[in-house]
Design an enzyme around this catalytic site. Sequence first.
Site, short mmCIF file in Angstrom:
data_model
loop_
_atom_site.label_atom_id
_atom_site.label_comp_id
_atom_site.label_asym_id
_atom_site.label_seq_id
_atom_site.Cartn_x
_atom_site.Cartn_y
_atom_site.Cartn_z
N GLY A 286 0.79 -1.20 0.06
CA GLY A 286 -0.07 0.05 0.02
C GLY A 286 0.86 1.36 0.13
N THR B 26 -9.83 -10.48 12.86
CA THR B 26 -9.73 -9.15 12.84
C THR B 26 -10.49 -8.84 13.88
OG1 THR B 26 -10.49 -7.02 11.77
CG2 THR B 26 -11.88 -8.88 11.43
N GLU B 27 -10.13 -7.35 14.58
CA GLU B 27 -10.58 -6.77 15.91
C GLU B 27 -12.18 -6.42 15.47
OE1 GLU B 27 -7.89 -4.05 17.64
OE2 GLU B 27 -9.29 -2.45 17.40
N ARG C 38 -5.26 -2.62 21.61
CA ARG C 38 -4.62 -4.08 21.62
C ARG C 38 -3.82 -4.32 22.77
NH1 ARG C 38 -3.99 -3.82 15.02
NH2 ARG C 38 -6.29 -4.02 14.58
N PHE D 166 -14.08 0.20 16.09
CA PHE D 166 -12.65 -0.58 16.40
C PHE D 166 -12.33 -0.15 17.73
CE2 PHE D 166 -9.50 -2.46 13.13
CZ PHE D 166 -10.50 -3.27 12.51
N ARG E 80 0.02 0.69 18.36
CA ARG E 80 -1.00 1.12 17.23
C ARG E 80 -2.63 0.59 17.45
NH1 ARG E 80 -3.02 -1.33 12.41
NH2 ARG E 80 -1.91 -3.16 12.73
N GLU F 59 4.80 0.33 7.12
CA GLU F 59 5.21 -0.28 8.22
C GLU F 59 6.60 -0.29 8.43
OE1 GLU F 59 3.12 -4.01 8.76
OE2 GLU F 59 4.60 -4.67 10.79
N HIS G 98 2.05 -9.19 15.60
CA HIS G 98 1.42 -8.59 14.43
C HIS G 98 2.00 -7.35 13.75
CE1 HIS G 98 -2.36 -7.63 12.36
NE2 HIS G 98 -2.62 -6.39 13.05
N LEU H 131 -4.85 -14.10 11.43
CA LEU H 131 -5.35 -13.10 12.37
C LEU H 131 -7.09 -12.90 12.08
CD1 LEU H 131 -4.86 -10.29 13.78
CD2 LEU H 131 -5.58 -9.29 11.52
N GLN I 123 3.66 -5.09 18.30
CA GLN I 123 2.15 -5.44 18.69
C GLN I 123 1.94 -6.65 18.74
OE1 GLN I 123 -1.23 -3.80 16.32
NE2 GLN I 123 -1.43 -2.61 18.18
N GLY J 296 4.14 1.79 -0.86
CA GLY J 296 5.00 1.92 -2.16
C GLY J 296 4.15 2.36 -3.31
N HIS K 201 -1.23 -9.04 18.59
CA HIS K 201 -2.78 -8.78 18.32
C HIS K 201 -3.21 -9.72 19.36
CE1 HIS K 201 -6.80 -8.46 16.52
NE2 HIS K 201 -6.31 -7.47 15.99
N ASP L 248 13.38 -6.36 5.21
CA ASP L 248 14.55 -6.21 4.31
C ASP L 248 14.79 -4.87 4.19
OD1 ASP L 248 14.10 -8.86 3.71
OD2 ASP L 248 13.30 -8.58 1.76
C1 FAD Z 1 -3.45 -10.23 8.69
C2 FAD Z 1 -3.13 -8.63 8.90
C3 FAD Z 1 -4.41 -7.96 8.98
C4 FAD Z 1 -4.29 -6.42 9.03
N1 FAD Z 1 -5.37 -5.71 9.24
C5 FAD Z 1 -5.29 -4.32 9.20
C6 FAD Z 1 -6.29 -3.64 9.20
O1 FAD Z 1 -7.57 -3.95 8.95
N2 FAD Z 1 -6.42 -2.19 9.09
C7 FAD Z 1 -5.00 -1.67 9.24
O2 FAD Z 1 -4.77 -0.36 9.46
N3 FAD Z 1 -4.14 -2.47 9.23
C8 FAD Z 1 -3.88 -3.81 9.26
N4 FAD Z 1 -2.88 -4.63 9.18
C9 FAD Z 1 -1.66 -3.83 9.17
C10 FAD Z 1 -1.30 -3.54 7.54
O3 FAD Z 1 -1.79 -4.18 6.87
C11 FAD Z 1 0.16 -3.51 7.49
O4 FAD Z 1 1.00 -2.87 8.41
C12 FAD Z 1 0.46 -2.96 5.95
O5 FAD Z 1 -0.24 -3.25 4.95
C13 FAD Z 1 1.71 -2.82 5.65
O6 FAD Z 1 1.99 -2.29 4.21
P1 FAD Z 1 3.31 -1.70 3.55
O7 FAD Z 1 2.96 -1.10 2.36
O8 FAD Z 1 4.05 -0.86 4.59
O9 FAD Z 1 3.96 -2.90 3.18
P2 FAD Z 1 3.66 -4.63 2.40
O10 FAD Z 1 2.05 -4.44 2.20
O11 FAD Z 1 4.00 -5.57 3.47
O12 FAD Z 1 4.54 -4.41 1.50
C14 FAD Z 1 5.97 -4.53 1.01
C15 FAD Z 1 6.40 -4.49 -0.10
O13 FAD Z 1 7.81 -4.68 0.00
C16 FAD Z 1 8.40 -5.39 -0.96
N5 FAD Z 1 9.56 -5.98 -0.66
C17 FAD Z 1 9.89 -6.18 0.63
N6 FAD Z 1 11.14 -6.52 1.01
C18 FAD Z 1 11.82 -6.35 -0.30
C19 FAD Z 1 12.97 -6.64 -1.12
N7 FAD Z 1 13.98 -6.96 -0.45
N8 FAD Z 1 13.12 -6.35 -2.31
C20 FAD Z 1 12.04 -5.64 -3.01
N9 FAD Z 1 10.77 -5.72 -2.55
C21 FAD Z 1 10.63 -5.89 -1.45
C22 FAD Z 1 7.29 -6.52 -1.01
O14 FAD Z 1 7.29 -7.22 -2.16
C23 FAD Z 1 5.70 -5.71 -0.82
O15 FAD Z 1 5.60 -5.50 -2.10
C24 FAD Z 1 -2.93 -5.92 9.11
C25 FAD Z 1 -1.85 -6.90 9.06
C26 FAD Z 1 -2.04 -8.04 9.16
C27 FAD Z 1 -0.80 -8.93 9.24
#
Ligand code: FAD
Lengths: 588, 233
Positions: free
Chosen positions: A19, A256-257, A288, A121, A400, A389, A355, A254, A242, A21, A244, A223
């Site tokens: 999300g 969800t909450e 949480r 929530f 969080r 994240e 989590h 998970l 955190q 990126g 969960h 990474d």
């Molecule tokens: C089961 C679950 C449910 C959740 N539900 C909620 C919710 O309802 N509401 C909420 O607000 N949050 C929720 N969260 C938290 C939230 O989903 C995450 O914190 C968030 O989606 C992280 O997004 P991001 O874009 O930072 O990373 P990610 O979506 O994890 O994307 C990381 C990206 O980096 C890339 N990447 C990583 N390392 C490398 C590398 N070395 N080289 C190239 N690419 C790389 C991956 O391929 C990926 O594309 C939830 C988390 C979990 C685990």
Amino acid sequence: MSPRIPKRSFDAVIVGGGGAGLRAALQLARADLKVAVLSKVFPTRSHTVSAQGGITAALANVSDDNWHWHMYDTVKGSDYLGDQDAIEFMCRNAPSAVYELEHMGLPFSRLDNGKIYQRPFGGQSKNYGGEQAVRTCAAADRTGHALLHTLYQRNIAARTQFFDEFFALDLVRDQEGYILGVVALEIESGEAWLFEARATLLATGGACRIFRHSTNAHINTGDGLGMVLRAGLPLEDMEFWQFHPTGIPEVGSLITEGVRGEGGYLLNRDGEAFMARYAPNARDLASRDVVSRAIAQELLAGRGCGEHGDYVHLKIDHIGADRIKERLPGIRELSMQFAGVDPILAPIPVTPTAHYMMGGIPTSLHAQVVAPVRYGPEEPVPGLYAAGECACVSVHGANRLGGNSLLDLVVFGRAAGEHMLGHLADNPFPRPVPEEAVDRVMARLARWERPGEERVADVRVGMQKVMQAHCGVYRNADILRTGLERLTQMADRLAHAGLTDRSRVFNTARLEALELENLMAVARATLVSALAREESRGAHAREDFPDRNDTHWLRHTLYSQAQDQLDYKPVRLKPLTVETFQPKERSY
Amino acid sequence: MRMQFNIYRYDPESGKPPCMQAYELDFDPRGRKVLDVLMALKEVDETLAFRRSCREGVCGSDGVNVNGRNVLACITPLEGLRQPITVRPLPRLPVIRDLIVDMSQFFQHYRAVKPYLINLDPEPESERLQSPAERAELDGLWECILCACCTTSCPSFWWNPERFLGPSALMQGYRFIADSRDQAADERLDYLEDPYRLFRCHGIMNCVEYCPKGLNPTAAIGKIKSLLVKRAL
Ligand SMILES: Cc1cc2nc3c(=O)[nH]c(=O)nc-3n(C[C@H](O)[C@H](O)[C@H](O)COP(=O)(O)OP(=O)(O)OC[C@H]3O[C@@H](n4cnc5c(N)ncnc54)[C@H](O)[C@@H]3O)c2cc1C
Ligand code: SF4
Ligand code: SF4
Ligand code: FES
């Protein structure tokens, strides 16, 4: 000088197709810049796709609401460790960020009047700690899927260039500390490429795979954090992870909450709705950290369910089959597949599960990576950004709130894109890439050509067990110190590990080894930071220091890899425009 | 319990042709999934290559063919599978290595249907309104995780992989036609009205049978066809 590996040049490179990126990429691609998104998996396989419950914004579609209340709840939820300027920025921008997603096509669930559906929530209140607010916007219980696919689709429309299944190895940095891009491995061919750019954004997501049991995908290996540490830069607040309250035991998936938001509640083996004892007002919708500690207490007191008394029950059948099917279809699926329970008929077994990482790469409000380089703790590292994240702005502080992460992704993903636009305009010409900067990265890769008697998989499991046992919901100095010793042994073993897979083509064993190096670095940062923080705050609960200590510890930890060095910086208590929320005792 | 597996192996660098490799492993299948066993096998033989990420059936990484059926390894229970359990890559896509297939063609078809909302009106201050009934039209469409289990089970795709868009892409095309906020239905239908892109679908329904998310591409394709008929009248 030209490095000896193939090279591609872009204005900006974004590492991560989750999300954060994708939201940043959109900002840049729409401005007609040359932007590359690297992702180690096809973008819609990123972990954001798993997010369930929703994204928080004070739209007031269901209950009275405004961003000030959202801000108060977030500050309180963070146990006052969150930076109040960043929290104001996020909560103030939340409604427009969500409307923007809707305009992009995100299929939100709807209310009868056609507006976006919202659900309650944990930790959400009206009027600064009053009644429960209803603030989390949802697409059934698959909000992350809806959000990620929508952002990917918009990037297709904006003609962003994707490099799918490219694994970023390390940042490329010159003598003066400018970040000039990354070296990445094309997974299919096994070939390393230089991605040169005047601005680089890390959006690599979380790292909960340091734990044996976690809600996270296998690819969440920190990474970006490893890359930052190896570049000699610090990580912030790594002691805060955190747990969960409601993960499926063993598997980790998970629940969800949103289940509690829709009316579910927790029961111990005696059938008691025990949250009433721990949080008389908010009960099951307390923060949480509070709910996870309550469950841990129940388990310790022998009131857990099942043969080993290692979980509690989450009851939801009373809201009726139709509502469950409409609002929680994904949860029902997961519960049947992984817990063997249909929540329409019986309660779901749940237990606190690692989590989310509150800490991460320290950034400014504009997602610039900041480090104590020359003039104090907050100097931007030229050319380097982080969001999502993996970053620590810090809006989540010590704990969080649910639904605030997806919000963080889009608000700060957008802010990153905006600031990068300015940075690119101010820095129109690329700086030369020194050969030795690339050589350093290649050396990291070459290390895995060496044979070794230890096996990567064994070290990984060993490390995960150490973290699970020594860095859980409750901690103390002894447990943490022993954990650190064991982790050091694991690091020695990793140094002697070798691979048996010698193929260049889609060598997943090699990827797992590279990922493990990052996980080990993150695990170490966590234990060292946790041992030093002698207080209990948010998700960091020390048995030997059970109270919060604002006199000494209202500050952020900065951990650097060299000699495990720790630094601290103050919490920014001053918001952008409103009054400070002064730290006070936290109860729900 | 001693379990037996037969797994498709191919490494283009080895110079050897693809083969089925037999494995045996002590493994308690109760409550466990095919992905669990693949990962356990990888701990023994780290050269075994496959994709995986979410391990809970939501990311679409690990579509494979198990005992002749296209499935997601991570949500397919081991119990009840006939042994030796045969695991192959998804059929008819080029194999990169072991269980990993080249999905480029599949994603190209996805991109071809313009899988994004087209609405050229100025954006309102808040959300565009959509009634729960209008929104319900999208259920069963937007949940697609792009795993390709359906498309690679479709005989029409096997015969015309370049020209027939396949069930997944067609359903994503319909997801936007069906969205009350989208304004490009006509343009989308124009593109689909083609003897190959759409009309190679003969309602064989393999796609419905194999979709691990319980979605129904055939129904979506049927709706596109009836919209085209309606439009022609
Ligand atoms: C089961 C679950 C449910 C959740 N539900 C909620 C919710 O309802 N509401 C909420 O607000 N949050 C929720 N969260 C938290 C939230 O989903 C995450 O914190 C968030 O989606 C992280 O997004 P991001 O874009 O930072 O990373 P990610 O979506 O994890 O994307 C990381 C990206 O980096 C890339 N990447 C990583 N390392 C490398 C590398 N070395 N080289 C190239 N690419 C790389 C991956 O391929 C990926 O594309 C939830 C988390 C979990 C685990
Ligand atoms: S119904 Fe159409 S798309 Fe589905 S398998 Fe049959 S021919 Fe293919
Ligand atoms: S329709 Fe089903 S089988 Fe086909 S790609 Fe989507 S989720 Fe997979
Ligand atoms: S690993 Fe994500 S669908 Fe199976």
